[in-house]
Scaffold this motif. Structure first.
Motif, short mmCIF file in Angstrom:
data_model
loop_
_atom_site.label_atom_id
_atom_site.label_comp_id
_atom_site.label_asym_id
_atom_site.label_seq_id
_atom_site.Cartn_x
_atom_site.Cartn_y
_atom_site.Cartn_z
N ARG A 321 3.53 -3.53 -0.12
CA ARG A 321 3.03 -2.16 -0.01
C ARG A 321 4.11 -1.14 -0.38
O ARG A 321 3.78 0.00 -0.73
N TRP A 322 5.37 -1.54 -0.32
CA TRP A 322 6.46 -0.61 -0.65
C TRP A 322 6.27 -0.02 -2.05
O TRP A 322 6.45 1.19 -2.24
N SER A 323 5.91 -0.85 -3.01
CA SER A 323 5.75 -0.36 -4.38
C SER A 323 4.59 0.63 -4.49
O SER A 323 4.66 1.59 -5.27
N VAL A 324 3.55 0.43 -3.69
CA VAL A 324 2.41 1.37 -3.70
C VAL A 324 2.84 2.73 -3.16
O VAL A 324 2.54 3.78 -3.75
N LEU A 325 3.57 2.73 -2.05
CA LEU A 325 4.02 3.97 -1.44
C LEU A 325 5.08 4.65 -2.32
O LEU A 325 5.08 5.89 -2.45
N GLU A 326 5.94 3.86 -2.93
CA GLU A 326 6.98 4.44 -3.78
C GLU A 326 6.36 5.11 -5.01
O GLU A 326 6.80 6.18 -5.43
N ALA A 327 5.32 4.50 -5.57
CA ALA A 327 4.63 5.11 -6.71
C ALA A 327 3.97 6.42 -6.31
O ALA A 327 3.96 7.39 -7.08
N ALA A 328 3.43 6.49 -5.08
CA ALA A 328 2.81 7.74 -4.62
C ALA A 328 3.88 8.82 -4.44
O ALA A 328 3.65 9.99 -4.76
N LEU A 329 5.05 8.44 -3.93
CA LEU A 329 6.14 9.41 -3.78
C LEU A 329 6.62 9.90 -5.14
O LEU A 329 6.90 11.08 -5.32
N ARG A 330 6.74 9.01 -6.08
CA ARG A 330 7.19 9.39 -7.41
C ARG A 330 6.18 10.31 -8.08
O ARG A 330 6.54 11.27 -8.77
N GLY A 331 4.89 10.04 -7.86
CA GLY A 331 3.87 10.87 -8.47
C GLY A 331 3.70 12.21 -7.79
O GLY A 331 3.18 13.17 -8.36
#
Length: 332
Positions: A321-331
């Motif tokens: 799930r880290w990659s999902v949350l990190e993508a949301a932060l980046r976006g």
């Protein structure tokens, strides 16, 4: 009918009525299907996709609005200058960076659950233990994760060498002030898993935080700040620790052993599921780079279902799930 009698009406209740009358059996009926599905339509291990907007508050140094399902969090960061001369107990020279930030109180979070964020929070009630617990958890994770380098929060001054000093001796660098960041977190809608959403809002707000260029003016003996936006700099985050919370729903009674009941791990529980489940696990992970990273924190509350194997499974799901949350932060 043939004999003239009238058939009794069937007993049927709306779905929401069953959920309120018997929440445990209602959730169990969904999870025990051949393909388990939660009342919200999510699979047991499926989290809600967050939406993040930054820079929404124009009068703060950094801000973010995070929505995870029906949980909505607003976070604003306000920066103030703390003079080193105003610190009652100056820290020792050999103190660690993380200890200095905590001792000086340079990161000050405060969580509030606004009136009307859920039916449990009515007008006129004092702050409850839930908000205090969230503030404590956010504060401890801020200090434990070494999130912001101390150098980004210090205002230094190069004191010229005295006339009688040795010629080879250069100027002495001294700390004249610090930036203190006040992090206000307001929950405007609560539908479960407030900590994960609040922590995500903190990270998003800090990522967008800018600090003015500040320096010590020796003639005025004061800190001056540049009014130019071009001179400001963003706060750097040394890592990106992200939290994932899991709840456990079990049909085992307190009088029976664990293997005599069924249990399911539920990722990112909503408000209904939190009320039914009595055991939770929060996993905070950081990206693995050059042998560093991995598990930063494990927080377990209640129950006895989660053992080593189940904990490893939750850690694996948190890493995914880290990659999902990190993508949301980046976006955002």
């Amino acid at each position: 009918m043939a004999n003239g009698s009238i058939a009794a009406p069937g007993l049927s209740f709306p779905r929401d009525t069953f959920a309120k009358l018997t929440p445990g059996p209602f959730l169990h009926a969904h999870l025990k299907q051949p393909e388990p599905v939660r009342p919200s339509g999510r699979a047991p291990e499926e989290g809600r996709n967050p939406t993040i907007n930054t820079g929404s508050l124009t009068h703060s140094n950094g801000s973010a609005v995070v929505r995870v399902g029906d949980t909505a969090i607003v976070c604003g960061v306000r920066a103030e200058i703390l003079l080193a001369s105003d610190v009652p107990r100056p820290p020792s020279d050999n103190a660690k960076e993380a200890d200095l930030i905590e001792q000086l109180g340079l990161l000050v979070p405060n969580v509030e659950l606004s009136t009307g964020c859920s039916p449990a929070y009515l007008p006129g009630n004092p702050p409850g233990t839930h908000a205090q617990s969230l503030s404590y958890r956010v504060n401890s994770l801020l200090n434990e994760s070494n999130l912001i380098p101390l150098k980004d929060l210090t205002i230094e001054y190069d004191e010229p060498a005295a006339e009688e000093a040795v010629l080879d001796e250069g100027p002495t660098t001294v700390v004249k002030a610090y930036w203190a960041l006040y992090i206000d977190i307001l929950c405007i809608a609560l539908d479960g898993n407030a900590f994960d959403a609040a922590w995500l809002a903190v990270l998003a707000a800090l990522q967008s935080t800018t600090l003015s260029k500040a320096w010590w003016d020796a003639d005025r003996e004061a800190i001056l700040c540049s009014p130019l936006a071009a001179d400001a700099h963003k706060v750097r985050l040394t890592s990106l620790p992200l939290a994932s919370t899991f709840a456990v729903f079990s049909t085992a009674s307190p009088l029976k052993q664990r293997h005599q009941g069924e249990s399911w791990v539920i990722a990112d529980p909503d408000g209904f599921e939190e009320d039914v489940c009595k055991e939770t696990l929060t996993v905070v992970v950081t990206p693995k780079r050059k042998g560093h990273g991995g598990i930063l924190r494990l927080e377990k509350r209640g129950g006895s279902i989660i053992g080593k194997d189940l904990m490893r499974r939750c850690v694996s799901m948190a890493e995914d799930r880290w990659s999902v949350l990190e993508a949301a932060l980046r976006g955002g």
